[in-house]
Design an enzyme around this catalytic site. Structure first.
Site, PDB file in Angstrom:
ATOM      1  N   LEU A  16      22.934 -37.830  -4.608  1.00 53.02           N
ATOM      2  CA  LEU A  16      23.924 -36.574  -6.074  1.00 53.02           C
ATOM      3  C   LEU A  16      25.214 -36.036  -5.660  1.00 53.02           C
ATOM      4  O   LEU A  16      25.952 -35.176  -5.328  1.00 53.02           O
ATOM      5  CB  LEU A  16      22.800 -34.811  -5.134  1.00 53.02           C
ATOM      6  CG  LEU A  16      21.545 -34.975  -6.730  1.00 53.02           C
ATOM      7  CD1 LEU A  16      20.635 -33.872  -6.337  1.00 53.02           C
ATOM      8  CD2 LEU A  16      22.044 -34.937  -8.394  1.00 53.02           C
ATOM      9  N   SER A  17      25.221 -36.763  -3.977  1.00 52.84           N
ATOM     10  CA  SER A  17      26.571 -36.279  -3.784  1.00 52.84           C
ATOM     11  C   SER A  17      27.918 -36.798  -4.523  1.00 52.84           C
ATOM     12  O   SER A  17      28.863 -35.719  -3.848  1.00 52.84           O
ATOM     13  CB  SER A  17      27.149 -37.885  -2.048  1.00 52.84           C
ATOM     14  OG  SER A  17      25.565 -37.292  -1.572  1.00 52.84           O
ATOM     15  N   THR A  62      24.869 -43.508   3.333  1.00 51.15           N
ATOM     16  CA  THR A  62      22.987 -43.226   2.842  1.00 51.15           C
ATOM     17  C   THR A  62      22.245 -44.636   3.222  1.00 51.15           C
ATOM     18  O   THR A  62      22.797 -46.283   4.017  1.00 51.15           O
ATOM     19  CB  THR A  62      22.672 -42.626   1.988  1.00 51.15           C
ATOM     20  OG1 THR A  62      21.148 -42.364   2.205  1.00 51.15           O
ATOM     21  CG2 THR A  62      22.819 -43.336   0.582  1.00 51.15           C
ATOM     22  N   LYS A  66      22.674 -46.378   7.598  1.00 53.93           N
ATOM     23  CA  LYS A  66      23.204 -45.753   8.842  1.00 53.93           C
ATOM     24  C   LYS A  66      23.403 -46.825  10.096  1.00 53.93           C
ATOM     25  O   LYS A  66      23.895 -45.600  11.154  1.00 53.93           O
ATOM     26  CB  LYS A  66      22.522 -44.487   8.921  1.00 53.93           C
ATOM     27  CG  LYS A  66      22.266 -43.548   7.631  1.00 53.93           C
ATOM     28  CD  LYS A  66      21.870 -41.842   7.199  1.00 53.93           C
ATOM     29  CE  LYS A  66      21.574 -41.652   6.976  1.00 53.93           C
ATOM     30  NZ  LYS A  66      21.478 -40.009   6.621  1.00 53.93           N
ATOM     31  N   ASP A  78      30.500 -38.188  19.338  1.00 58.15           N
ATOM     32  CA  ASP A  78      29.816 -38.399  20.171  1.00 58.15           C
ATOM     33  C   ASP A  78      28.586 -38.287  19.571  1.00 58.15           C
ATOM     34  O   ASP A  78      27.251 -38.935  19.724  1.00 58.15           O
ATOM     35  CB  ASP A  78      30.085 -37.089  20.824  1.00 58.15           C
ATOM     36  CG  ASP A  78      30.979 -37.614  22.322  1.00 58.15           C
ATOM     37  OD1 ASP A  78      31.338 -38.459  22.527  1.00 58.15           O
ATOM     38  OD2 ASP A  78      31.155 -36.504  23.217  1.00 58.15           O
ATOM     39  N   ASN A  87      26.253 -41.363   9.064  1.00 55.48           N
ATOM     40  CA  ASN A  87      26.574 -40.939   7.387  1.00 55.48           C
ATOM     41  C   ASN A  87      27.628 -40.192   6.925  1.00 55.48           C
ATOM     42  O   ASN A  87      28.034 -40.011   5.980  1.00 55.48           O
ATOM     43  CB  ASN A  87      24.828 -39.588   7.535  1.00 55.48           C
ATOM     44  CG  ASN A  87      25.909 -38.321   7.314  1.00 55.48           C
ATOM     45  OD1 ASN A  87      27.108 -37.880   8.465  1.00 55.48           O
ATOM     46  ND2 ASN A  87      25.856 -37.337   7.192  1.00 55.48           N
ATOM     47  N   ASP A 102      24.385 -34.655   9.920  1.00 58.17           N
ATOM     48  CA  ASP A 102      22.726 -34.992   9.039  1.00 58.17           C
ATOM     49  C   ASP A 102      22.626 -33.713   9.706  1.00 58.17           C
ATOM     50  O   ASP A 102      21.436 -32.177   9.313  1.00 58.17           O
ATOM     51  CB  ASP A 102      22.162 -36.288   9.090  1.00 58.17           C
ATOM     52  CG  ASP A 102      22.066 -36.645   8.236  1.00 58.17           C
ATOM     53  OD1 ASP A 102      22.809 -36.065   7.243  1.00 58.17           O
ATOM     54  OD2 ASP A 102      22.030 -38.096   8.527  1.00 58.17           O
ATOM     55  N   GLY A 127      11.934 -40.446  13.660  1.00 57.34           N
ATOM     56  CA  GLY A 127      12.774 -41.655  13.283  1.00 57.34           C
ATOM     57  C   GLY A 127      14.221 -40.831  13.496  1.00 57.34           C
ATOM     58  O   GLY A 127      14.448 -40.069  13.978  1.00 57.34           O
ATOM     59  N   GLN A 242      25.352 -30.546   4.788  1.00 61.54           N
ATOM     60  CA  GLN A 242      25.751 -31.486   5.634  1.00 61.54           C
ATOM     61  C   GLN A 242      26.877 -32.243   4.671  1.00 61.54           C
ATOM     62  O   GLN A 242      28.173 -32.607   5.600  1.00 61.54           O
ATOM     63  CB  GLN A 242      24.684 -33.194   5.276  1.00 61.54           C
ATOM     64  CG  GLN A 242      24.048 -33.091   4.977  1.00 61.54           C
ATOM     65  CD  GLN A 242      24.761 -34.521   3.555  1.00 61.54           C
ATOM     66  OE1 GLN A 242      25.025 -35.339   4.410  1.00 61.54           O
ATOM     67  NE2 GLN A 242      24.556 -34.146   2.573  1.00 61.54           N
TER      68      GLN A 242
HETATM   69  P1  ATR Z   1      14.840 -42.262   8.939  1.00 60.83           P
HETATM   70  O1  ATR Z   1      16.254 -42.541   9.397  1.00 60.83           O
HETATM   71  O2  ATR Z   1      14.646 -41.445   7.378  1.00 60.83           O
HETATM   72  O3  ATR Z   1      13.675 -40.699   9.722  1.00 60.83           O
HETATM   73  P2  ATR Z   1      12.879 -44.007   9.879  1.00 60.83           P
HETATM   74  O4  ATR Z   1      13.823 -44.310  10.861  1.00 60.83           O
HETATM   75  O5  ATR Z   1      12.518 -45.407   9.060  1.00 60.83           O
HETATM   76  O6  ATR Z   1      13.344 -43.331   9.373  1.00 60.83           O
HETATM   77  O7  ATR Z   1      11.424 -43.166  10.774  1.00 60.83           O
HETATM   78  C1  ATR Z   1      10.745 -42.582   9.174  1.00 60.83           C
HETATM   79  C2  ATR Z   1      10.092 -41.285  10.192  1.00 60.83           C
HETATM   80  O8  ATR Z   1       8.926 -41.401   8.817  1.00 60.83           O
HETATM   81  C3  ATR Z   1       8.884 -41.770  11.387  1.00 60.83           C
HETATM   82  O9  ATR Z   1       8.896 -40.741  12.227  1.00 60.83           O
HETATM   83  C4  ATR Z   1       7.604 -42.739  10.669  1.00 60.83           C
HETATM   84  O10 ATR Z   1       6.981 -43.052  11.432  1.00 60.83           O
HETATM   85  P3  ATR Z   1       6.358 -43.781  12.768  1.00 60.83           P
HETATM   86  O11 ATR Z   1       7.835 -43.508  14.299  1.00 60.83           O
HETATM   87  O12 ATR Z   1       5.203 -43.677  13.019  1.00 60.83           O
HETATM   88  O13 ATR Z   1       7.088 -45.438  11.780  1.00 60.83           O
HETATM   89  C5  ATR Z   1       7.505 -41.160   9.546  1.00 60.83           C
HETATM   90  N1  ATR Z   1       6.682 -41.927   8.784  1.00 60.83           N
HETATM   91  C6  ATR Z   1       6.787 -42.528   7.156  1.00 60.83           C
HETATM   92  N2  ATR Z   1       6.227 -42.948   6.730  1.00 60.83           N
HETATM   93  C7  ATR Z   1       4.964 -42.220   7.208  1.00 60.83           C
HETATM   94  C8  ATR Z   1       3.298 -42.009   7.401  1.00 60.83           C
HETATM   95  N3  ATR Z   1       2.965 -42.393   5.955  1.00 60.83           N
HETATM   96  N4  ATR Z   1       2.594 -40.882   7.729  1.00 60.83           N
HETATM   97  C9  ATR Z   1       3.445 -40.847   9.325  1.00 60.83           C
HETATM   98  N5  ATR Z   1       4.634 -40.965   8.933  1.00 60.83           N
HETATM   99  C10 ATR Z   1       5.013 -41.931   8.809  1.00 60.83           C
END
Ligand code: ATR
Length: 275
Positions: A16-17, A62, A66, A78, A87, A102, A127, A242
């Site tokens: 939607l950006s 996105t 990233k 930084d 982003n 973000d 993550g 953001q």
């Molecule tokens: P983003 O940049 O969108 O945060 P990412 O770095 O891949 O994406 O991180 C995804 C996050 O969602 C992580 O905290 C991941 O947990 P893990 O570190 O255990 O992978 C979490 N996540 C993804 N799918 C999940 C699920 N089904 N249940 C619980 N946590 C989940």
């Protein structure tokens, strides 16, 4: 000359950006366009060169680019360095500089719910998104932050970097009623049929539950939180703020965020409640 901006990602059609920034350009009498550009991971370098050559004034980055964009830029600030993710890219003469809006976008959205700075906060996920949010919370003075994650090691690593605590998912679920704010940062919630990243069985009534996912607007996490008597904050605010910080970096103008939250909420089929 007409300026142009873009958002690159894979997929990109759902973004939607372009819709949001084009409205802000119009509202602020800026002669510019904003294009969604589908870029596959193997084409990122060429895409970055093309954006440069064809004169993009700036662009958003996105999923899934990233991190991969970082070595292709002329530098990062930084915030982006701490998050190891970009982003927003701003053109400065011949140089492309990366930034990340973000985390600050989330904190600005959280502020609309008037949280106390000593709130006990549980961050679910470790993550990229959780990273940005934990650094931004820290900078904004929220010091009582606990991180939990499916993979506990990642929660521990992030907590060590931001001076937060880390607990396992099972521990978090046991002590859930001790938190004032729970922030859902995982990618769970994008699909309706996925299990929640944390059980909300023990959540206290009145706790603020925030989700960073904005589409769907009513994620399974927020629906469950509402059932349990929590206050909720959906991801639209973070998305708009953001974008507003990016817009200001590109144009020097602060756009109207309040009206945009209303417009995006309605576009996503939600009901806008004026706080
Ligand atoms: P983003 O940049 O969108 O945060 P990412 O770095 O891949 O994406 O991180 C995804 C996050 O969602 C992580 O905290 C991941 O947990 P893990 O570190 O255990 O992978 C979490 N996540 C993804 N799918 C999940 C699920 N089904 N249940 C619980 N946590 C989940």
């Amino acid at each position: 000359m007409k300026k142009w901006y873009a958002v690159i990602g894979d997929p990109i059609a759902h973004s939607l950006s372009p819709f949001m920034h084009e409205i802000w350009f119009q509202e602020n009498d800026i002669d510019a366009s904003f294009l969604p550009i589908h870029v596959e991971p193997s084409k990122l370098k060429q895409a970055c060169e093309a954006l440069h050559l064809l004169g993009a004034s700036g662009f958003n980055v996105t999923v899934p680019h990233k991190q991969a964009i970082i070595p292709l830029l002329d530098g990062i600030d930084d915030t982006a360095a701490k998050m190891n993710a970009v982003n927003t890219v701003v053109r400065n003469g011949k140089k492309f500089k990366g930034s990340n809006t973000d985390g600050d976008g989330f904190v600005q959205s959280l502020r609309t719910a008037n949280p106390k700075v000593d709130s006990r906060i549980l961050l679910v996920g470790a993550g990229g998104a959780a990273r940005g949010i934990s650094f931004a919370l820290n900078r904004a003075g929220f010091k009582d932050v606990t991180i939990t994650n499916r993979t506990f090691r990642r929660a521990e690593e992030l907590a060590a970097e931001t001076g937060s605590k880390a607990v396992t998912k099972a521990e978090a679920e046991q002590i859930l009623n001790g938190f004032d704010i729970i922030i859902q940062t995982t990618s769970v919630g994008l699909a309706e049929d996925e299990a929640l990243p944390i059980s909300l069985e023990k959540v206290r009534e009145g706790t603020l539950a925030a989700d960073i996912v904005y589409n769907p607007i009513d994620t399974p996490f927020l629906k469950k939180a509402e059932e349990k008597g929590c206050k909720t904050l959906n991801g639209v605010g973070m998305f708009v703020y953001q974008g507003a910080i990016s817009f200001e970096k590109w144009t020097g103008i602060k756009p109207d965020t309040e009206k945009m939250i209303q417009v995006i909420t309605e576009k996503l089929g939600g009901n806008y409640v004026n706080r």
